[in-house]
Write a protein that holds these residues in place. Structure first.
Motif, PDB file in Angstrom:
ATOM      1  N   VAL A 280      -8.234   9.019  -5.671  1.00 12.40           N
ATOM      2  CA  VAL A 280      -7.237   8.066  -6.169  1.00 12.40           C
ATOM      3  C   VAL A 280      -6.220   7.822  -5.055  1.00 12.40           C
ATOM      4  O   VAL A 280      -5.425   8.702  -4.727  1.00 12.40           O
ATOM      5  CB  VAL A 280      -6.533   8.607  -7.428  1.00 12.40           C
ATOM      6  CG1 VAL A 280      -5.582   7.559  -7.999  1.00 12.40           C
ATOM      7  CG2 VAL A 280      -7.555   9.022  -8.483  1.00 12.40           C
ATOM      8  N   ARG A 281      -6.269   6.638  -4.455  1.00  5.33           N
ATOM      9  CA  ARG A 281      -5.317   6.295  -3.395  1.00  5.33           C
ATOM     10  C   ARG A 281      -5.145   4.784  -3.326  1.00  5.33           C
ATOM     11  O   ARG A 281      -5.898   4.030  -3.934  1.00  5.33           O
ATOM     12  CB  ARG A 281      -5.769   6.836  -2.050  1.00  5.33           C
ATOM     13  CG  ARG A 281      -7.039   6.241  -1.474  1.00  5.33           C
ATOM     14  CD  ARG A 281      -7.248   6.745  -0.056  1.00  5.33           C
ATOM     15  NE  ARG A 281      -8.484   6.260   0.545  1.00  5.33           N
ATOM     16  CZ  ARG A 281      -8.624   5.077   1.137  1.00  5.33           C
ATOM     17  NH1 ARG A 281      -7.617   4.211   1.145  1.00  5.33           N
ATOM     18  NH2 ARG A 281      -9.780   4.742   1.695  1.00  5.33           N
ATOM     19  N   ARG A 282      -4.141   4.355  -2.570  1.00  2.00           N
ATOM     20  CA  ARG A 282      -3.853   2.932  -2.446  1.00  2.00           C
ATOM     21  C   ARG A 282      -4.866   2.236  -1.543  1.00  2.00           C
ATOM     22  O   ARG A 282      -5.516   2.867  -0.718  1.00  2.00           O
ATOM     23  CB  ARG A 282      -2.439   2.721  -1.900  1.00  2.00           C
ATOM     24  CG  ARG A 282      -1.348   3.240  -2.839  1.00  2.00           C
ATOM     25  CD  ARG A 282       0.033   3.015  -2.262  1.00  2.00           C
ATOM     26  NE  ARG A 282       1.071   3.543  -3.141  1.00  2.00           N
ATOM     27  CZ  ARG A 282       2.368   3.435  -2.899  1.00  2.00           C
ATOM     28  NH1 ARG A 282       2.788   2.831  -1.792  1.00  2.00           N
ATOM     29  NH2 ARG A 282       3.251   3.941  -3.754  1.00  2.00           N
ATOM     30  N   CYS A 283      -4.991   0.924  -1.755  1.00  2.00           N
ATOM     31  CA  CYS A 283      -5.957   0.147  -0.976  1.00  2.00           C
ATOM     32  C   CYS A 283      -5.466  -0.065   0.451  1.00  2.00           C
ATOM     33  O   CYS A 283      -4.294   0.176   0.774  1.00  2.00           O
ATOM     34  CB  CYS A 283      -6.204  -1.202  -1.643  1.00  2.00           C
ATOM     35  SG  CYS A 283      -4.762  -2.312  -1.589  1.00  2.00           S
ATOM     36  N   ASP A 287      -8.127  -5.560   1.722  1.00  2.00           N
ATOM     37  CA  ASP A 287      -9.256  -5.114   0.885  1.00  2.00           C
ATOM     38  C   ASP A 287      -9.537  -6.116  -0.231  1.00  2.00           C
ATOM     39  O   ASP A 287      -8.617  -6.757  -0.767  1.00  2.00           O
ATOM     40  CB  ASP A 287      -8.963  -3.756   0.257  1.00  2.00           C
ATOM     41  CG  ASP A 287      -9.279  -2.594   1.187  1.00  2.00           C
ATOM     42  OD1 ASP A 287      -9.768  -2.861   2.299  1.00  2.00           O
ATOM     43  OD2 ASP A 287      -9.029  -1.435   0.803  1.00  2.00           O
ATOM     44  N   THR A 288     -10.819  -6.259  -0.562  1.00  2.00           N
ATOM     45  CA  THR A 288     -11.233  -7.044  -1.726  1.00  2.00           C
ATOM     46  C   THR A 288     -12.024  -6.131  -2.662  1.00  2.00           C
ATOM     47  O   THR A 288     -12.522  -5.080  -2.250  1.00  2.00           O
ATOM     48  CB  THR A 288     -12.093  -8.251  -1.323  1.00  2.00           C
ATOM     49  OG1 THR A 288     -13.290  -7.780  -0.676  1.00  2.00           O
ATOM     50  CG2 THR A 288     -11.336  -9.178  -0.395  1.00  2.00           C
ATOM     51  N   PRO A 300      -3.681  -7.020  -3.832  1.00  2.11           N
ATOM     52  CA  PRO A 300      -2.305  -7.080  -3.338  1.00  2.11           C
ATOM     53  C   PRO A 300      -1.973  -5.801  -2.566  1.00  2.11           C
ATOM     54  O   PRO A 300      -2.633  -4.771  -2.732  1.00  2.11           O
ATOM     55  CB  PRO A 300      -1.481  -7.181  -4.623  1.00  2.11           C
ATOM     56  CG  PRO A 300      -2.331  -6.549  -5.673  1.00  2.11           C
ATOM     57  CD  PRO A 300      -3.747  -6.854  -5.289  1.00  2.11           C
ATOM     58  N   PRO A 301      -0.948  -5.831  -1.721  1.00  2.00           N
ATOM     59  CA  PRO A 301      -0.592  -4.640  -0.945  1.00  2.00           C
ATOM     60  C   PRO A 301      -0.302  -3.440  -1.837  1.00  2.00           C
ATOM     61  O   PRO A 301       0.331  -3.560  -2.886  1.00  2.00           O
ATOM     62  CB  PRO A 301       0.681  -5.082  -0.194  1.00  2.00           C
ATOM     63  CG  PRO A 301       0.594  -6.572  -0.150  1.00  2.00           C
ATOM     64  CD  PRO A 301      -0.084  -6.994  -1.414  1.00  2.00           C
ATOM     65  N   ARG A 311     -16.293   3.888  -1.279  1.00  2.00           N
ATOM     66  CA  ARG A 311     -15.796   2.533  -1.589  1.00  2.00           C
ATOM     67  C   ARG A 311     -14.968   2.547  -2.857  1.00  2.00           C
ATOM     68  O   ARG A 311     -15.009   3.514  -3.636  1.00  2.00           O
ATOM     69  CB  ARG A 311     -17.002   1.611  -1.789  1.00  2.00           C
ATOM     70  CG  ARG A 311     -17.808   2.129  -2.959  1.00  2.00           C
ATOM     71  CD  ARG A 311     -19.233   1.697  -3.029  1.00  2.00           C
ATOM     72  NE  ARG A 311     -19.852   2.454  -4.122  1.00  2.00           N
ATOM     73  CZ  ARG A 311     -20.764   1.965  -4.930  1.00  2.00           C
ATOM     74  NH1 ARG A 311     -21.204   0.749  -4.779  1.00  2.00           N
ATOM     75  NH2 ARG A 311     -21.273   2.714  -5.881  1.00  2.00           N
ATOM     76  N   PRO A 312     -14.235   1.472  -3.138  1.00  2.00           N
ATOM     77  CA  PRO A 312     -13.503   1.378  -4.404  1.00  2.00           C
ATOM     78  C   PRO A 312     -14.474   1.178  -5.572  1.00  2.00           C
ATOM     79  O   PRO A 312     -15.483   0.472  -5.439  1.00  2.00           O
ATOM     80  CB  PRO A 312     -12.626   0.143  -4.228  1.00  2.00           C
ATOM     81  CG  PRO A 312     -12.769  -0.302  -2.824  1.00  2.00           C
ATOM     82  CD  PRO A 312     -13.978   0.330  -2.256  1.00  2.00           C
TER      83      PRO A 312
END
Length: 491
Positions: A280-283, A287-288, A300-301, A311-312
């Motif tokens: 679990v971390r920020r993009c 990123d798409t 979004p940021p 991958r996400p």
């Protein structure tokens, strides 16, 4: 939110009518916008067994179906592709009015007079499935009203209008807690016993949560040897009447638990998770991600993501990904039950223009203590619905438990705010019915809000809770005191 009255009564004993409960909740601060009875018309629809099916005409679509109604038989025309001898289904005869308002009449079609029709789930107002006629279990008695054969089809739906600060009421349990408090009755959780089997989940999954500030708690459970299939009719009806589309037994369970206790959950196909890992971390910038609805989205940021080893796989708190969704071949599922930081979910949801049942609740705050209970409940119902085995143990990343702040309360101040003369014991009892812990300290009270009440932070909030329990109509109406000066003081 759409609240099934029958479902509500599973959590609290209610003797009042739905209309009376609607009035009680509205006067208690939870506005009920509508009270709608559903399924009453189905008392005129009866169960029937299809004895024989034969072609009719040249179209190849229409067939005649000889049906047994217990004390008599008749033959009707049917165009449903799934009609077959031996089925037990629902028959609407001439004069019956279906939930849509359609009045059944005897009609002559291609030279054949059909006295009524065999009905689909959609025609009966149960679900949106119009692909074929309703097929009931083989042990269903024939010739009885559908409301007798399926007691759950007759219900009453309360539509609640929940204010943004009361996210705890976006569930059947949350509504039941309010009803119980206003009736001065206890409420209860569903009882279940979770059976587990080997191997332990620690041998199958690794969990990392570097973005702990955005995800204070993340619980994971696994169920293996499952079989994907449609849910039972009662589950599909319950979801449809709650405004949620049934998908499959495993996905439907996550939505049932969401509606039941207010905790959003997500089911991953475990075998589609690369490295059998959750991070679990920020993009990353640029990123798409392709969500379950098949739309590729530019993130979004700082959007919080659920990733596997490469991958996400989900947009945290908003929607899962197409690359790890439950499908017909899924045999092992990973259940996510998390607590995400509300403002982060709101920023991501707004930036993408994507609002879901999950994000709507996360934005208002979910109960962090309830995350584990919801994961266990979901694992239990998944095994029950899909015939699987729950792996022993669970993963729980909860480094800093969330504790609600205590609130000092002066009964004299509560009475001053409300214009009442309540005894300290009366205020204490009101708060205890709401699940608020209370300690007496000198002439005052120290209040401990329950984990599900994010909105209770100040003494004035406790005053409002006291007013709701007392009843707003029981609070004296007084004019504010105004001290005026003599006229000559203005010169």
């Amino acid at each position: 939110m759409l609240v099934s009255f029958k479902w509500l009564k599973e959590f609290v004993d209610i003797e009042q009518s739905p209309e009376e409960i609607a009035e009680l909740l509205t006067m208690g601060g939870i506005e009920i916008e509508s009270v709608t009875w559903v399924g009453k018309e189905l008392a005129s629809v009866v169960t029937a067994r299809v004895e024989e099916v034969a072609p009719h005409g040249d179209s190849g679509k229409l067939r005649t179906a000889r049906i047994n109604l217990g004390k008599l038989e008749c033959t009707v025309l049917c165009g449903a592709p799934n009609v077959a001898a031996g089925q037990i289904t629902a028959y609407a005869g001439p004069g019956v009015t279906l939930p849509s308002g359609l009045i059944i009449e005897e009609k002559v079609i291609q030279g054949f007079s059909s006295p009524g029709m065999l009905c689909s789930e959609k025609e009966l107002g149960l679900t949106d499935d119009a692909a074929g006629i309703l097929v009931l279990p083989d042990d269903t008695p024939i010739g009885v009203p559908l409301t007798q054969a399926l007691p759950f089809v007759e219900d009453c739906i309360l539509e609640t209008s929940v204010t943004p600060n009361r996210g705890d009421c976006l569930s059947i349990l949350g509504t039941a807690r309010e009803v119980a408090a206003l009736l001065r009755k206890p409420w209860r959780l569903p009882e279940f016993t979770l059976a587990e089997g080997d191997p332990p989940i620690q041998e199958r999954l690794t969990l990392e949560v570097p973005a702990a500030e955005d995800c204070p708690r993340y619980v994971a459970r696994m169920v293996q040897d499952i079989r994907i299939a449609p849910s039972e009719l009662a589950t599909r009806v319950r979801l449809t009447r709650s405004g949620v589309r049934p998908i499959s037994n495993v996905v439907d369970v996550t939505n049932i638990v969401l509606l039941e206790c207010g905790q959003p959950l997500h089911a991953f196909d475990y075998d589609l998770l690369e490295g059998h890992k959750i991070v679990v971390r920020r993009c990353e910038p640029g990123d798409t991600f392709t969500t379950l609805d098949g739309v590729e989205r530019k993130l979004p940021p700082n959007a919080l993501m659920i990733r596997d080893g490469a991958r996400p796989v989900a947009l945290a708190g908003v929607m899962g990904g197409l690359n790890s969704e439950i499908n017909d071949g899924t045999t092992r599922t990973l259940i996510e039950s998390a607590c995400f930081e509300p403002f982060g979910v709101r920023r991501t949801s707004k930036a993408l223009g994507l609002s879901t049942e999950a994000s709507f609740r996360f934005e208002r705050g979910v109960d962090p203590v309830g995350s584990l209970w919801a994961a266990n409940r979901c694992a239990y119902l998944t095994a029950k619905a899909a015939g699987g085995v729950v792996l022993r143990g669970y993963l729980d990343a909860y480094p800093t438990p969330i504790v609600r702040r205590t609130i000092g309360v002066r009964p004299t101040k509560i009475n001053e705010i409300l214009g009442t003369d309540l005894k300290t014991s009366a205020i204490r009892d009101f708060l205890l019915f709401l699940g608020i812990g209370v300690e007496e300290q000198g002439e005052g009270l120290v209040c401990h809000p329950p984990s599900w009440r994010w909105d209770l932070e100040r003494e004035v909030d406790i005053a409002e809770e006291t007013a709701r329990m007392l009843g707003f109509d029981n609070i004296p109406i007084t004019l504010p005191r105004i001290d005026s000066l003599p006229d000559d003081s203005r010169h």
